[in-house]
Motif scaffolding. Structure first.
Motif, PDB file in Angstrom:
ATOM      1  N   ILE A 120      -2.577 -24.924  25.422  1.00  0.00           N
ATOM      2  CA  ILE A 120      -3.621 -23.987  24.980  1.00  0.00           C
ATOM      3  C   ILE A 120      -3.147 -22.548  25.161  1.00  0.00           C
ATOM      4  O   ILE A 120      -3.342 -21.693  24.293  1.00  0.00           O
ATOM      5  N   TRP A 121      -2.503 -22.280  26.298  1.00  0.00           N
ATOM      6  CA  TRP A 121      -2.022 -20.915  26.560  1.00  0.00           C
ATOM      7  C   TRP A 121      -0.904 -20.536  25.598  1.00  0.00           C
ATOM      8  O   TRP A 121      -0.888 -19.435  25.038  1.00  0.00           O
ATOM      9  N   ASP A 122       0.049 -21.459  25.371  1.00  0.00           N
ATOM     10  CA  ASP A 122       1.128 -21.214  24.411  1.00  0.00           C
ATOM     11  C   ASP A 122       0.560 -20.924  23.020  1.00  0.00           C
ATOM     12  O   ASP A 122       1.030 -20.034  22.315  1.00  0.00           O
ATOM     13  N   GLU A 123      -0.470 -21.680  22.652  1.00  0.00           N
ATOM     14  CA  GLU A 123      -1.086 -21.499  21.332  1.00  0.00           C
ATOM     15  C   GLU A 123      -1.713 -20.116  21.221  1.00  0.00           C
ATOM     16  O   GLU A 123      -1.589 -19.438  20.194  1.00  0.00           O
ATOM     17  N   PHE A 124      -2.379 -19.680  22.293  1.00  0.00           N
ATOM     18  CA  PHE A 124      -2.966 -18.338  22.304  1.00  0.00           C
ATOM     19  C   PHE A 124      -1.869 -17.297  22.147  1.00  0.00           C
ATOM     20  O   PHE A 124      -1.972 -16.378  21.321  1.00  0.00           O
ATOM     21  N   GLU A 125      -0.816 -17.408  22.915  1.00  0.00           N
ATOM     22  CA  GLU A 125       0.281 -16.440  22.881  1.00  0.00           C
ATOM     23  C   GLU A 125       0.937 -16.380  21.505  1.00  0.00           C
ATOM     24  O   GLU A 125       1.294 -15.296  21.035  1.00  0.00           O
ATOM     25  N   ALA A 126       1.087 -17.537  20.859  1.00  0.00           N
ATOM     26  CA  ALA A 126       1.746 -17.579  19.548  1.00  0.00           C
ATOM     27  C   ALA A 126       0.899 -16.885  18.478  1.00  0.00           C
ATOM     28  O   ALA A 126       1.429 -16.380  17.482  1.00  0.00           O
ATOM     29  N   ALA A 127      -0.439 -16.881  18.656  1.00  0.00           N
ATOM     30  CA  ALA A 127      -1.340 -16.170  17.737  1.00  0.00           C
ATOM     31  C   ALA A 127      -1.182 -16.602  16.285  1.00  0.00           C
ATOM     32  O   ALA A 127      -1.236 -15.773  15.374  1.00  0.00           O
ATOM     33  N   GLU A 128      -0.971 -17.880  16.077  1.00  0.00           N
ATOM     34  CA  GLU A 128      -0.785 -18.376  14.712  1.00  0.00           C
ATOM     35  C   GLU A 128      -1.890 -19.312  14.239  1.00  0.00           C
ATOM     36  O   GLU A 128      -2.233 -19.319  13.064  1.00  0.00           O
ATOM     37  N   SER A 129      -2.432 -20.122  15.145  1.00  0.00           N
ATOM     38  CA  SER A 129      -3.488 -21.057  14.735  1.00  0.00           C
ATOM     39  C   SER A 129      -4.790 -20.296  14.492  1.00  0.00           C
ATOM     40  O   SER A 129      -4.970 -19.177  14.973  1.00  0.00           O
ATOM     41  N   ASP A 130      -5.712 -20.900  13.750  1.00  0.00           N
ATOM     42  CA  ASP A 130      -7.011 -20.271  13.487  1.00  0.00           C
ATOM     43  C   ASP A 130      -7.730 -19.942  14.796  1.00  0.00           C
ATOM     44  O   ASP A 130      -8.294 -18.854  14.950  1.00  0.00           O
ATOM     45  N   ASP A 131      -7.729 -20.898  15.729  1.00  0.00           N
ATOM     46  CA  ASP A 131      -8.420 -20.677  17.012  1.00  0.00           C
ATOM     47  C   ASP A 131      -7.803 -19.489  17.764  1.00  0.00           C
ATOM     48  O   ASP A 131      -8.521 -18.652  18.313  1.00  0.00           O
ATOM     49  N   ALA A 132      -6.477 -19.416  17.776  1.00  0.00           N
ATOM     50  CA  ALA A 132      -5.804 -18.341  18.508  1.00  0.00           C
ATOM     51  C   ALA A 132      -6.050 -16.987  17.841  1.00  0.00           C
ATOM     52  O   ALA A 132      -6.240 -15.973  18.518  1.00  0.00           O
ATOM     53  N   ILE A 133      -6.041 -16.970  16.521  1.00  0.00           N
ATOM     54  CA  ILE A 133      -6.277 -15.706  15.802  1.00  0.00           C
ATOM     55  C   ILE A 133      -7.676 -15.175  16.115  1.00  0.00           C
ATOM     56  O   ILE A 133      -7.855 -13.990  16.416  1.00  0.00           O
ATOM     57  N   PHE A 134      -8.664 -16.062  16.108  1.00  0.00           N
ATOM     58  CA  PHE A 134     -10.019 -15.603  16.445  1.00  0.00           C
ATOM     59  C   PHE A 134     -10.098 -15.180  17.920  1.00  0.00           C
ATOM     60  O   PHE A 134     -10.658 -14.132  18.251  1.00  0.00           O
ATOM     61  N   ALA A 135      -9.511 -15.971  18.796  1.00  0.00           N
ATOM     62  CA  ALA A 135      -9.541 -15.635  20.232  1.00  0.00           C
ATOM     63  C   ALA A 135      -8.887 -14.278  20.487  1.00  0.00           C
ATOM     64  O   ALA A 135      -9.414 -13.441  21.222  1.00  0.00           O
ATOM     65  N   LYS A 136      -7.743 -14.031  19.858  1.00  0.00           N
ATOM     66  CA  LYS A 136      -7.047 -12.754  20.015  1.00  0.00           C
ATOM     67  C   LYS A 136      -7.894 -11.604  19.484  1.00  0.00           C
ATOM     68  O   LYS A 136      -7.904 -10.508  20.056  1.00  0.00           O
ATOM     69  N   SER A 137      -8.575 -11.827  18.375  1.00  0.00           N
ATOM     70  CA  SER A 137      -9.382 -10.740  17.810  1.00  0.00           C
ATOM     71  C   SER A 137     -10.526 -10.393  18.762  1.00  0.00           C
ATOM     72  O   SER A 137     -10.822  -9.218  18.993  1.00  0.00           O
ATOM     73  N   ILE A 138     -11.135 -11.405  19.364  1.00  0.00           N
ATOM     74  CA  ILE A 138     -12.245 -11.174  20.295  1.00  0.00           C
ATOM     75  C   ILE A 138     -11.759 -10.453  21.560  1.00  0.00           C
ATOM     76  O   ILE A 138     -12.434  -9.566  22.080  1.00  0.00           O
ATOM     77  N   ASP A 139     -10.576 -10.823  22.019  1.00  0.00           N
ATOM     78  CA  ASP A 139      -9.997 -10.205  23.222  1.00  0.00           C
ATOM     79  C   ASP A 139      -9.843  -8.688  23.046  1.00  0.00           C
ATOM     80  O   ASP A 139      -9.862  -7.939  24.029  1.00  0.00           O
ATOM     81  N   ARG A 140      -9.691  -8.240  21.794  1.00  0.00           N
ATOM     82  CA  ARG A 140      -9.500  -6.809  21.526  1.00  0.00           C
ATOM     83  C   ARG A 140     -10.809  -6.049  21.346  1.00  0.00           C
ATOM     84  O   ARG A 140     -10.797  -4.810  21.327  1.00  0.00           O
ATOM     85  N   VAL A 141     -11.901  -6.767  21.165  1.00  0.00           N
ATOM     86  CA  VAL A 141     -13.178  -6.104  20.855  1.00  0.00           C
ATOM     87  C   VAL A 141     -13.796  -5.460  22.091  1.00  0.00           C
ATOM     88  O   VAL A 141     -14.216  -4.301  22.070  1.00  0.00           O
ATOM     89  N   GLN A 142     -13.820  -6.213  23.183  1.00  0.00           N
ATOM     90  CA  GLN A 142     -14.562  -5.752  24.359  1.00  0.00           C
ATOM     91  C   GLN A 142     -14.052  -4.422  24.931  1.00  0.00           C
ATOM     92  O   GLN A 142     -14.865  -3.551  25.265  1.00  0.00           O
ATOM     93  N   PRO A 143     -12.710  -4.201  25.030  1.00  0.00           N
ATOM     94  CA  PRO A 143     -12.251  -2.900  25.543  1.00  0.00           C
ATOM     95  C   PRO A 143     -12.682  -1.722  24.651  1.00  0.00           C
ATOM     96  O   PRO A 143     -12.915  -0.626  25.160  1.00  0.00           O
ATOM     97  N   VAL A 144     -12.777  -1.943  23.339  1.00  0.00           N
ATOM     98  CA  VAL A 144     -13.227  -0.866  22.444  1.00  0.00           C
ATOM     99  C   VAL A 144     -14.661  -0.475  22.793  1.00  0.00           C
ATOM    100  O   VAL A 144     -14.998   0.702  22.935  1.00  0.00           O
ATOM    101  N   ILE A 145     -15.511  -1.487  22.953  1.00  0.00           N
ATOM    102  CA  ILE A 145     -16.911  -1.230  23.321  1.00  0.00           C
ATOM    103  C   ILE A 145     -16.971  -0.491  24.654  1.00  0.00           C
ATOM    104  O   ILE A 145     -17.682   0.507  24.799  1.00  0.00           O
ATOM    105  N   SER A 146     -16.188  -0.957  25.618  1.00  0.00           N
ATOM    106  CA  SER A 146     -16.190  -0.329  26.933  1.00  0.00           C
ATOM    107  C   SER A 146     -15.738   1.128  26.835  1.00  0.00           C
ATOM    108  O   SER A 146     -16.325   2.023  27.455  1.00  0.00           O
ATOM    109  N   ASN A 147     -14.703   1.402  26.033  1.00  0.00           N
ATOM    110  CA  ASN A 147     -14.242   2.782  25.877  1.00  0.00           C
ATOM    111  C   ASN A 147     -15.297   3.640  25.176  1.00  0.00           C
ATOM    112  O   ASN A 147     -15.529   4.789  25.562  1.00  0.00           O
ATOM    113  N   LEU A 148     -15.947   3.078  24.160  1.00  0.00           N
ATOM    114  CA  LEU A 148     -17.001   3.838  23.465  1.00  0.00           C
ATOM    115  C   LEU A 148     -18.162   4.154  24.412  1.00  0.00           C
ATOM    116  O   LEU A 148     -18.764   5.227  24.339  1.00  0.00           O
ATOM    117  N   GLU A 149     -18.462   3.222  25.311  1.00  0.00           N
ATOM    118  CA  GLU A 149     -19.588   3.411  26.245  1.00  0.00           C
ATOM    119  C   GLU A 149     -19.273   4.426  27.339  1.00  0.00           C
ATOM    120  O   GLU A 149     -20.173   4.943  27.987  1.00  0.00           O
TER     121      GLU A 149
END
Ligand SMILES: [Ca+2]
Lengths: 194, 194
Positions: A120-149
């Motif tokens: 599962i971790w390797d799949e996340f790191e590779a960022a190629e599967s549909d699940d990993a692409i969505f997970a990676k995109s979500i991982d980037r959202v929260q810091p933006v919100i925190s910085n805006l706040e």
């Protein structure tokens, strides 16, 4: 020792070691600016983000697998530390550290589970599967919100521009959750104009 | 505003409000004793516990639903605060506070999602379904480990005995994950004897 007891001893050793993720500090702050965020609470928050925003994925996802990815994706930071998105660093050296961390941490588990978590971790790191692409995109959202706040948070410190956010963060968020990036982009532009 | 944008505005408002869970402190400490744990990082940790220990459930479970329960189960503490297991408190008053908190927090979400999250939270609170019984048992495991790792943690402060742990914690852990309680019981007995 029975087989069940042995498995449990290994699983509890892994879970106790995982506690250390709560002491790994990230660049971003809590939304009230009171202190820096740690990677344990960050992992909780983005799992909640994934659960709440799953409908905005632009590809079919297995939400259980996505959440599992997000729950374990930062564990390697226990040995390798967190690297802020906007910081300069030696990519190859950091990757080697993370691989060694994954060996050690997932190696605490029973072999079958070590392999499952590592996959599962390797799949996340590779960022190629549909699940990993969505997970990676979500991982980037929260810091933006925190910085805006928090008045731009770490952006002024790292001299980040709206264009850099577009290329470093926007591209990744858009890849899995374009509607989410649309709304963040509007907020980011308004913030940089103000 | 498009329907998608409106949903996203509501979802992001909920997720930003959820950030406050990182500032709710629990009675237990991190395993290294360095500071008290907050409910955000606790929620991450027990979701990881559930993912790792699912095989020890004594009943059929839907692990996705269990993890969702654990990710949202403590959100009401943002308004109602955390009540330590071993503390005395007014149960009815606290329950009323938690219900009001659930109304407010889940009410930030789009209506369909508000209902979905509320149903999961209500199910956890009722502690009757197989998923809720396992989730509740896991929620009780992590503080025991943390107390064992930190010289008894909050036990001396609350004058907790091995018998009280058996009745207040053991019964709940055993209900969903008896093999996990077996191993904890052994460790607890050894700790109280030492
Ligand atoms: Ca991350």
């Amino acid at each position: 020792m029975t087989a069940t007891t042995e498995r449990l001893e290994q699983q509890l050793a892994f879970l106790t070691e995982a506690d250390k993720l709560k002491s790994i500090l990230r660049a971003t702050s809590l939304c009230d600016g009171s202190r820096r965020e740690n990677s344990g609470e960050h992992s909780w928050h983005i799992a909640l983000y994934a659960m709440t925003l799953a409908e905005h994925s632009n590809r079919p996802i297995n939400i259980l697998r996505v959440i599992k990815m997000l729950l374990i994706h930062d564990l390697v930071e226990i040995d390798a530390g967190d690297v802020p998105v906007h910081a300069a660093y030696d990519v190859a050296a950091h990757e080697a550290k993370e691989q060694a961390a994954a060996d050690r941490l997932f190696g605490l588990l029973p072999d079958d589970q070590r392999d499952e978590f590592r996959e599962i971790w390797d799949e996340f790191e590779a960022a190629e599967s549909d699940d990993a692409i969505f997970a990676k995109s979500i991982d980037r959202v929260q810091p933006v919100i925190s910085n805006l706040e928090t008045n731009g948070g770490t952006w002024p410190e790292f001299n980040v521009t709206a264009e850099q956010l577009e290329s470093r963060v926007g591209v990744k968020v858009s890849r899995g959750a374009p509607a989410v990036w649309d709304i963040l982009q509007t907020r980011i532009r308004a913030w940089f104009k103000a």
